[in-house]
Every structure is written in C-alpha cells, then in structure tokens.
Design a protein around this motif. Structure first.
Motif, PDB file in Angstrom:
ATOM      1  N   ALA A  31      -8.251   5.846 -12.824  1.00 49.12           N
ATOM      2  CA  ALA A  31      -8.203   7.295 -13.026  1.00 49.12           C
ATOM      3  C   ALA A  31      -8.849   7.737 -14.332  1.00 49.12           C
ATOM      4  CB  ALA A  31      -6.751   7.770 -12.996  1.00 49.12           C
ATOM      5  N   ASN A  32      -9.022   6.811 -15.281  1.00 52.91           N
ATOM      6  CA  ASN A  32      -9.508   7.217 -16.603  1.00 52.91           C
ATOM      7  C   ASN A  32     -11.024   7.110 -16.766  1.00 52.91           C
ATOM      8  OD1 ASN A  32      -8.676   4.404 -16.486  1.00 52.91           O
ATOM      9  ND2 ASN A  32      -8.962   4.263 -18.706  1.00 52.91           N
ATOM     10  N   ARG A  58     -11.060   8.918  -6.595  1.00 54.13           N
ATOM     11  CA  ARG A  58      -9.818   9.425  -7.188  1.00 54.13           C
ATOM     12  C   ARG A  58      -9.052   8.260  -7.801  1.00 54.13           C
ATOM     13  NH1 ARG A  58     -10.002   8.909  -2.156  1.00 54.13           N
ATOM     14  NH2 ARG A  58     -10.815  10.999  -1.843  1.00 54.13           N
ATOM     15  N   GLY A  77      -5.533   8.264  -8.153  1.00 49.53           N
ATOM     16  CA  GLY A  77      -4.174   8.162  -7.645  1.00 49.53           C
ATOM     17  C   GLY A  77      -4.106   8.576  -6.196  1.00 49.53           C
ATOM     18  N   LEU A 112      -1.055   4.652  -8.743  1.00 48.10           N
ATOM     19  CA  LEU A 112      -1.959   5.041  -9.822  1.00 48.10           C
ATOM     20  C   LEU A 112      -2.730   3.820 -10.300  1.00 48.10           C
ATOM     21  CD1 LEU A 112      -3.049   7.031 -11.941  1.00 48.10           C
ATOM     22  CD2 LEU A 112      -1.029   6.532 -13.340  1.00 48.10           C
ATOM     23  N   THR A 153      -4.234   9.544 -19.823  1.00 48.40           N
ATOM     24  CA  THR A 153      -4.554   9.777 -18.416  1.00 48.40           C
ATOM     25  C   THR A 153      -3.315   9.580 -17.549  1.00 48.40           C
ATOM     26  OG1 THR A 153      -6.850   9.059 -18.731  1.00 48.40           O
ATOM     27  CG2 THR A 153      -5.999   9.049 -16.477  1.00 48.40           C
ATOM     28  N   ARG A 205      -1.002  12.594 -17.435  1.00 48.13           N
ATOM     29  CA  ARG A 205      -1.466  13.655 -16.540  1.00 48.13           C
ATOM     30  C   ARG A 205      -1.258  13.290 -15.071  1.00 48.13           C
ATOM     31  NH1 ARG A 205      -6.845  13.356 -17.556  1.00 48.13           N
ATOM     32  NH2 ARG A 205      -7.183  12.099 -15.695  1.00 48.13           N
ATOM     33  N   GLU A 206      -1.649  12.070 -14.709  1.00 50.41           N
ATOM     34  CA  GLU A 206      -1.602  11.675 -13.303  1.00 50.41           C
ATOM     35  C   GLU A 206      -0.173  11.496 -12.797  1.00 50.41           C
ATOM     36  OE1 GLU A 206      -4.184  11.410 -11.206  1.00 50.41           O
ATOM     37  OE2 GLU A 206      -5.558  12.070 -12.786  1.00 50.41           O
ATOM     38  N   LEU A 210       1.813  13.024  -9.473  1.00 52.42           N
ATOM     39  CA  LEU A 210       2.438  12.187  -8.450  1.00 52.42           C
ATOM     40  C   LEU A 210       3.928  12.476  -8.304  1.00 52.42           C
ATOM     41  CD1 LEU A 210       0.677   8.772  -9.223  1.00 52.42           C
ATOM     42  CD2 LEU A 210       0.235  10.273  -7.276  1.00 52.42           C
TER      43      LEU A 210
END
Length: 261
Positions: A91-92, A100, A102, A116, A133, A136-137, A141
């Motif tokens: 994700a980063n 994507r 996640g 993730l 990151t 945020r993710e 979720l």
C-alpha cells in the motif's frame, strides 16, 4: 466464534505451486481454516505473478494473494494481475501506482477479513512510510471489519518487529515475508496482535532461498548477473495459522506451519 486464517509464505515457482496443490486441502482440513492467503510475488517462474498463475492459485482454494517488490517483475502482466480485486500490492507505493494495497475478503461462513500489504524501507526501496500508510489503511478497513491481517514484506527484522508493536491492538496479525526464512518468534503481543517476523517460503530448500545454489554462489563470487533456475528437490511449505476472535479482532492463537512435500 474464532476465524482461522492460513497464510502461506512466498511461493517460489512451479515447485511451490505443486506443493500447494498436493497439501492445501489437508492443511485446511487439519487446522479447520476459514480463509487462505498466500504471498504470490514469486509464484511465476520465481519472479513475479501472471494472471494464469494467479488463476491456478485461486482454483486450488486460495482466497487472496499478497505480494511485494517482485510483483512488478512480469511487466507486461502487472496491470492485468493487479486489476483482480483479490490481489494486492504494498500500500505504501506512491499515489497513482497500479493496484491497491488493501482488500476485504469474506469467508465461506460470511465473516469479513481485511488484508493489508506493506513493504519495508530498510535495505529496500525508498517508499512512503509503512507505519503512516498503515494508519490510513487500517482506518478504512476497520470501517468494515475488526479482523485485519497484515503482510509486511520487509528485509529487516527490526523494522518488522517495530511495526508489529506499532500496530498491536489495532490489527489481528502482523506477519513478515520477503526473506524466505521462517522465524521462530511467533507470539501474541500485549494488546492482542499475533506476530511472526517471517512466514518463510514454499519451494525448494535444496537452494539459496528458493533459487539454484550454483547460480547464487556464482553471483556472489563474481558479482555478475546470472540466470536463476528454480530447483525441484526438497520441497516444503512454510506458513502460519492465526486464530482470531471475529467480534474483537484480537488474536487467540498463532501456529507456525512447516510441511515437507
């Protein structure tokens, strides 16, 4: 009721896929697994992932595929592979990168599981911060489920351990990949997150982390590029089973898996 997640460490080429074909059903039955995740970034010829290989893994009963820095190696296939909603890349990577980081998967029993994927920065690429990151993710979720599994694809054990503690209590599990060497430090951290520094690999152990011994030694001796072969002897499956409370998202147990095929 707990949800059980089986995560299989980096699958190396055809020998790794064949091992999964022979053993996955038995592992699922033995451990009463609800969801199967694999790291597939090396599943096609030892480097990268193709749509054909991904379909083969899904047909075996895999529910979701994580990856890492080698997901980009089959350049002509990247966009097609990462268009699949059941495949994630770290994700980063910068905003606008294909794919994507996640996903939400649903078990046959109807339990939602967040997945993730993150990549480390120590001895690796200078990506966005995996810690920030993750903040945020995970927020996204958790809007759908408290059960969240993190594949942290990183080189340094210190970075993996730090992320485990940083996310303790906010995710169900942090399991490392990338080194292809299974570690023996599985545990449940103070606030309920299951942790393992590295799940290991699924492929030939008559090798140097999954690739031919002779080629790897030659490269170290000469510092010249070589064409790596994928050995076919001493095939093993490495992975981990994590049991999670579906209501709280807290880990109830973690068990390393090591099977000779």
């Amino acid at each position: 009721m707990p949800v059980k997640i089986l995560f299989i460490g980096d699958i190396i080429g055809k020998p790794g896929r064949q091992a999964l074909s022979r053993e996955l059903d038995r592992l699922v039955d033995r451990h009463r697994v609800d969801l199967v995740l694999v790291n597939g970034e090396n599943a096609s010829g030892g480097f990268g992932l193709t749509t054909e290989t991904a379909k083969e893994l899904f047909d075996l009963g895999v529910h979701g595929i994580t990856s890492g820095n080698h997901i980009w190696d089959k350049k002509e296939q990247v966009a097609l592979v990462l268009a699949n909603p059941r495949i994630v890349r770290p994700a980063n990577y910068p905003e606008g990168t294909t794919g994507r980081g996640g996903m939400i998967l649903t078990t046959p029993g109807g339990i939602k599981v967040g997945v993730l994927n993150l990549e480390g920065r120590v001895y690796m690429k200078n990506l966005e911060c995996p810690f920030r990151t993750a903040d945020r993710e995970i927020e996204l979720l958790r809007q759908e489920t408290p059960v969240i599994f993190v594949d942290f694809h990183a080189e340094a054990t210190s970075e993996k351990s730090a992320l485990g503690w940083y996310l303790d209590g906010r995710v169900s599990a942090v399991v490392g990949t990338h080194t292809h060497v299974q570690t023996a430090d599985e545990r449940i951290l103070t606030r309920g997150t299951a942790y393992l520094s590295d799940a290991g690999m699924t492929g030939s152990f008559d090798s140097v982390i999954g690739i031919g011994k002779e080629e790897a030694i030659h490269k170290f001796l000469t510092q010249l590029p070589v064409k790596f072969e994928i050995p076919k002897k001493d095939i093993r499956i490495n992975g981990v089973v994590v049991s999670v409370d579906e209501e709280s998202g807290r880990a109830l147990g973690i068990e390393r898996i090591a099977v000779s095929c």
